[in-house]
Design a protein around this motif. Structure first.
Motif, PDB file in Angstrom:
ATOM      1  N   ASP A 143     -18.524  13.345  -7.933  1.00 37.56           N
ATOM      2  CA  ASP A 143     -18.577  13.831  -6.548  1.00 37.56           C
ATOM      3  C   ASP A 143     -17.154  13.862  -5.994  1.00 37.56           C
ATOM      4  N   ILE A 144     -16.937  14.756  -5.048  1.00 35.89           N
ATOM      5  CA  ILE A 144     -15.613  14.830  -4.429  1.00 35.89           C
ATOM      6  C   ILE A 144     -15.509  13.812  -3.290  1.00 35.89           C
ATOM      7  N   SER A 145     -16.652  13.289  -2.856  1.00 36.50           N
ATOM      8  CA  SER A 145     -16.684  12.379  -1.702  1.00 36.50           C
ATOM      9  C   SER A 145     -16.689  10.919  -2.146  1.00 36.50           C
ATOM     10  N   GLY A 146     -15.621  10.193  -1.776  1.00 39.05           N
ATOM     11  CA  GLY A 146     -15.549   8.758  -2.086  1.00 39.05           C
ATOM     12  C   GLY A 146     -16.684   7.969  -1.439  1.00 39.05           C
ATOM     13  N   PRO A 147     -16.945   8.190  -0.127  1.00 40.71           N
ATOM     14  CA  PRO A 147     -18.037   7.445   0.515  1.00 40.71           C
ATOM     15  C   PRO A 147     -19.399   7.721  -0.138  1.00 40.71           C
ATOM     16  N   ALA A 148     -19.617   8.955  -0.604  1.00 41.00           N
ATOM     17  CA  ALA A 148     -20.887   9.240  -1.298  1.00 41.00           C
ATOM     18  C   ALA A 148     -20.957   8.428  -2.591  1.00 41.00           C
ATOM     19  N   LEU A 149     -19.831   8.347  -3.305  1.00 42.14           N
ATOM     20  CA  LEU A 149     -19.833   7.595  -4.574  1.00 42.14           C
ATOM     21  C   LEU A 149     -20.062   6.101  -4.333  1.00 42.14           C
TER      22      LEU A 149
END
Ligand SMILES: C[S@@+](CC[C@H](N)C(=O)[O-])C[C@H]1O[C@@H](n2cnc3c(N)ncnc32)[C@H](O)[C@@H]1O
Length: 282
Positions: A143-149
């Protein structure tokens, strides 16, 4: 003293007056979340509520009344029979995405050993479910999103699949080496401005735009992934992607023009619309 029963009734009426879909479900789920009970226990309970409990419930009911999705308020959403932690940084897993898992089950058995990438993993719902349904699968969620990861990692820890699944923050397949995967699955952001216009305010106002918007045509990220996938997949590897039904003609044309795929299959969602495409690398 306020009885649970009376306050439950009051909150259901409040959400109904605000035009919220399924006010009963939302109210019961919020009560269950705050009180640490199941929905059935809430319905059967004859207890009184403390001031603190009333305040907590009231705050969540008011947010629900403003259209905030129930899953964000209670912090979980069920996907393929399991609860996944969610927050505003991840898309709320959708029932139609479960069809992608069913499609994998039609190709693979529990004995199959393979390596997969899940592109745009979000809460990790697809990657974690695959890892749980297929005990010999290993994979990476991208994923490009750190918070999603961060959320995906919490879910992986919860289901104890960290030994077979890891997560990488990167842009689609840009940094992935050739011939490394047997399977690529993806539910990319695929809404065009037109599809976004038709989406409900609950989606547009609360879910992360980078999980929804797929570019001016909607298919920009899907096309990018499709163009890179033959490089990453080993021969005989499979590619499965969720899209809106209106987007399949363009995507099938691209697949046919690439000349490296065979065996195009489409699966419909519960409303009878094409939803998942699967192809096999020659
Ligand atoms: C539609 S959501 C899918 C989430 C989850 N896999 C599911 O099925 O519910 C798309 C995900 O793609 C991620 N994403 C958007 N642009 C990306 C990019 N360029 N590279 C990697 N991931 C991206 C978003 O952060 C989001 O988590």
């Amino acid at each position: 003293m306020v009885s649970l029963h009376d306050f439950l009734k009051f909150c259901k009426e409040y959400l109904r007056s605000k035009g919220i879909d399924s006010p009963e479900l939302s109210t019961e789920a919020i009560f269950a979340h705050v009180l640490g009970k199941t929905r059935l226990e809430v319905l059967l309970s004859r207890q009184d509520l403390s001031k603190d409990q009333i305040l907590k419930i009231q705050r969540l009911i008011q947010r629900r009344g403003k259209g905030e999705p129930l899953a964000y308020l209670i912090g979980v959403k069920e996907f393929y029979g399991r609860d996944f932690i969610v927050n505003k940084d991840v898309l709320i897993p959708r029932p139609c995405t479960e069809i992608l898992i069913d499609m994998c089950k039609s190709f693979y058995s529990k004995d199959n050993t393979l390596f997969f990438f899940d592109i745009g993993t979000g809460s990790g719902n697809i990657a974690i479910t695959l890892t749980l349904e297929f005990p010999n699968f290993r994979g990476i969620g991208i994923d490009i999103s750190g918070p999603a990861l961060d959320i995906a990692r919490l879910n992986a820890k919860r289901y104890e699949v960290n030994d077979r699944l890891s997560f990488v923050q990167t842009d689609l397949l840009s940094s992935i080496q050739a011939n490394t995967a047997d399977l690529i699955v993806t539910n990319p952001p695929y809404l065009s401005p037109k599809l976004l216009n038709g989406a409900s305010p609950e989606v547009i106002n609360f879910e992360p735009m980078n999980a929804l918007f797929g570019g001016p045509c909607g298919t920009e990220l899907a096309v990018n992934i499709l163009l890179h996938s033959p490089y990453v997949l080993r021969p005989g590897g499979r590619f499965l992607m969720e899209l809106d039904s209106s987007q399949f003609p363009e995507i099938i044309e691209l697949i046919e023009s690439q000349g490296c795929w065979k065996d195009i299959k489409l699966a419909k969602d519960y409303e009878g619309h094409d939803r998942i495409i699967c192809v096999e690398k020659v």
